[in-house]
Design a protein around this motif. Structure first.
Motif, short mmCIF file in Angstrom:
data_model
loop_
_atom_site.label_atom_id
_atom_site.label_comp_id
_atom_site.label_asym_id
_atom_site.label_seq_id
_atom_site.Cartn_x
_atom_site.Cartn_y
_atom_site.Cartn_z
N LYS A 179 -11.87 3.34 -3.77
CA LYS A 179 -13.10 3.04 -3.02
C LYS A 179 -14.30 3.67 -3.70
O LYS A 179 -15.05 4.47 -3.12
CB LYS A 179 -12.99 3.46 -1.56
N ALA A 196 0.87 -1.18 0.00
CA ALA A 196 0.00 0.00 0.00
C ALA A 196 0.91 1.23 0.00
O ALA A 196 1.52 1.56 1.01
CB ALA A 196 -0.89 0.00 1.24
N MET A 198 -14.45 -2.92 6.80
CA MET A 198 -13.14 -2.27 6.87
C MET A 198 -12.37 -2.68 8.13
O MET A 198 -12.94 -3.17 9.11
CB MET A 198 -13.30 -0.75 6.76
N SER A 199 -11.06 -2.47 8.08
CA SER A 199 -10.17 -3.06 9.08
C SER A 199 -10.02 -2.25 10.36
O SER A 199 -9.57 -2.77 11.37
CB SER A 199 -8.78 -3.26 8.47
N GLY A 251 1.13 -1.31 4.22
CA GLY A 251 1.63 0.02 3.91
C GLY A 251 2.72 0.47 4.85
O GLY A 251 3.91 0.23 4.61
N ARG A 252 2.32 1.10 5.98
CA ARG A 252 3.29 1.76 6.85
C ARG A 252 4.43 0.87 7.32
O ARG A 252 5.57 1.32 7.40
CB ARG A 252 2.56 2.37 8.07
N ASP A 283 1.21 4.58 0.26
CA ASP A 283 0.52 5.81 0.67
C ASP A 283 1.47 6.96 0.96
O ASP A 283 1.13 7.88 1.70
CB ASP A 283 -0.36 5.53 1.90
N TYR A 317 6.68 1.04 4.08
CA TYR A 317 7.23 2.30 3.55
C TYR A 317 7.81 3.21 4.63
O TYR A 317 8.59 4.10 4.33
CB TYR A 317 6.25 3.03 2.64
N ALA A 351 0.91 -2.12 11.13
CA ALA A 351 0.54 -0.86 11.80
C ALA A 351 -0.83 -0.93 12.47
O ALA A 351 -1.06 -0.33 13.51
CB ALA A 351 0.60 0.29 10.81
N GLN A 352 -1.77 -1.67 11.87
CA GLN A 352 -3.11 -1.77 12.46
C GLN A 352 -3.26 -2.97 13.40
O GLN A 352 -4.34 -3.24 13.92
CB GLN A 352 -4.18 -1.84 11.36
N ILE A 361 -2.29 -6.76 2.33
CA ILE A 361 -1.96 -5.41 1.87
C ILE A 361 -1.22 -4.72 3.01
O ILE A 361 -1.77 -4.63 4.11
CB ILE A 361 -3.24 -4.62 1.54
N VAL A 364 -12.23 -7.10 -0.38
CA VAL A 364 -11.28 -6.60 0.62
C VAL A 364 -11.87 -6.93 1.98
O VAL A 364 -13.01 -6.56 2.28
CB VAL A 364 -11.10 -5.07 0.48
P1 BMP Z 1 -1.30 0.30 6.58
O1 BMP Z 1 -0.59 -1.06 6.40
O2 BMP Z 1 -0.36 1.46 6.58
O3 BMP Z 1 -2.26 0.30 7.71
O4 BMP Z 1 -2.15 0.55 5.23
C1 BMP Z 1 -3.30 -0.18 4.89
C2 BMP Z 1 -3.83 0.28 3.57
O5 BMP Z 1 -5.03 -0.41 3.27
C3 BMP Z 1 -4.17 1.77 3.50
O6 BMP Z 1 -3.93 2.19 2.16
C4 BMP Z 1 -5.65 1.80 3.78
O7 BMP Z 1 -6.27 2.92 3.18
C5 BMP Z 1 -6.12 0.49 3.14
N1 BMP Z 1 -7.33 -0.12 3.75
C6 BMP Z 1 -7.37 -0.45 5.09
O8 BMP Z 1 -6.41 -0.23 5.83
N2 BMP Z 1 -8.50 -1.05 5.59
C7 BMP Z 1 -9.59 -1.33 4.83
O9 BMP Z 1 -10.55 -1.87 5.34
C8 BMP Z 1 -9.54 -1.01 3.47
C9 BMP Z 1 -8.40 -0.42 2.93
O10 BMP Z 1 -8.34 -0.15 1.65
#
Ligand code: BMP
Length: 212
Positions: free
Chosen positions: A59, A7, A113-114, A190-191, A9, A194, A171-172, A188, A142
């Motif tokens: 989205k 991801a 969503m997560s 991201g943080r 971002d 990156y 990160a989450q 997926i 997703v």
């Molecule tokens: P990160 O690993 O930095 O938390 O990034 C997760 C990526 O997935 C971000 O681009 C976020 O917008 C996207 N995302 C998410 O985290 N949860 C969802 O339910 C749907 C997403 O698209």
């Protein structure tokens, strides 16, 4: 197949291209969304597709005609897939799938969503959205890596034909290995990649965790 989607971002071109190049051996595709495209324009997609297939995370959530116009722009820029919402209804999703079929590209539909707030409104509709994704002929959904048990539930509904791409690792708080075990096809991330001092090492570590 590496089971890992980056991801991306970050919001500037230089960092985006540097990180994409550094991790290209470990990722199957790169998810690009509003942060980077609003920072650098849709042309960044054209550059990134030279490195890895791009999934455009817009989205998409509008009336069918507007959805069509968005999908056409994104696929003309070279994206291999797009992420849409499902709560706008079947006609909106059909419109995205129709354009994707014309381009030979993929549509992924958000089911739940997560983040913590992702249960407030999505929870009661996630299963219905997943069923609709199947009926509409989407490529996948997703679903949240922060709740592997929900990925399991969603997998039961969509069967094996559709893919599950799963954000929320690192990160989450989600674990890549756990969500793959629960039935996700790709994570997926991201943080955790990156923002790392070594994006390549961070990506490799996640791949190793998933045995891919
Ligand atoms: P990160 O690993 O930095 O938390 O990034 C997760 C990526 O997935 C971000 O681009 C976020 O917008 C996207 N995302 C998410 O985290 N949860 C969802 O339910 C749907 C997403 O698209």
């Amino acid at each position: 197949k590496n089971r890992l989607i980056l991801a991306l971002d970050v919001t500037d071109r230089e960092n985006a291209l540097r990180i994409a190049n550094e991790v290209s051996d470990y990722v199957d595709s790169i998810k690009v969304g509003y942060p980077l495209v609003l920072g650098e324009g849709l042309s960044i997609v054209k550059e990134l597709v030279e490195i890895a297939p791009v999934i455009a995370d817009f989205k998409v959530a509008d009336i069918p005609n507007t959805d069509r116009l968005i999908c056409e722009h994104v696929f003309n820029a070279g994206a291999a897939g797009i992420i849409t919402h499902g709560f706008t209804g079947r006609d909106s999703l059909d419109s995205c799938v129709k354009v994707a079929n014309e381009f030979g590209t993929d549509v992924y539909v958000v089911t739940e969503m997560s983040h913590p707030g992702g249960v407030e409104f999505f929870r009661p509709v996630a299963e219905d959205i997943a069923s609709m994704a199947v009926e509409a002929g989407a490529s996948g959904v997703v679903a949240p890596a922060t709740r592997p048990e929900r990925v399991k539930d969603i997998r039961k509904i969509i069967g094996e034909e559709l893919s599950i791409i799963s954000p929320g690792v690192g990160a989450q708080g989600g674990s890549a290995a756990d969500v793959i075990r629960a039935g996700a096809d790709w994570v997926i991330v991201g943080r955790s990649i990156y923002n790392s001092d070594s994006p390549a090492e961070a990506a490799k570590k996640i791949c190793d965790e998933m045995n891919c």
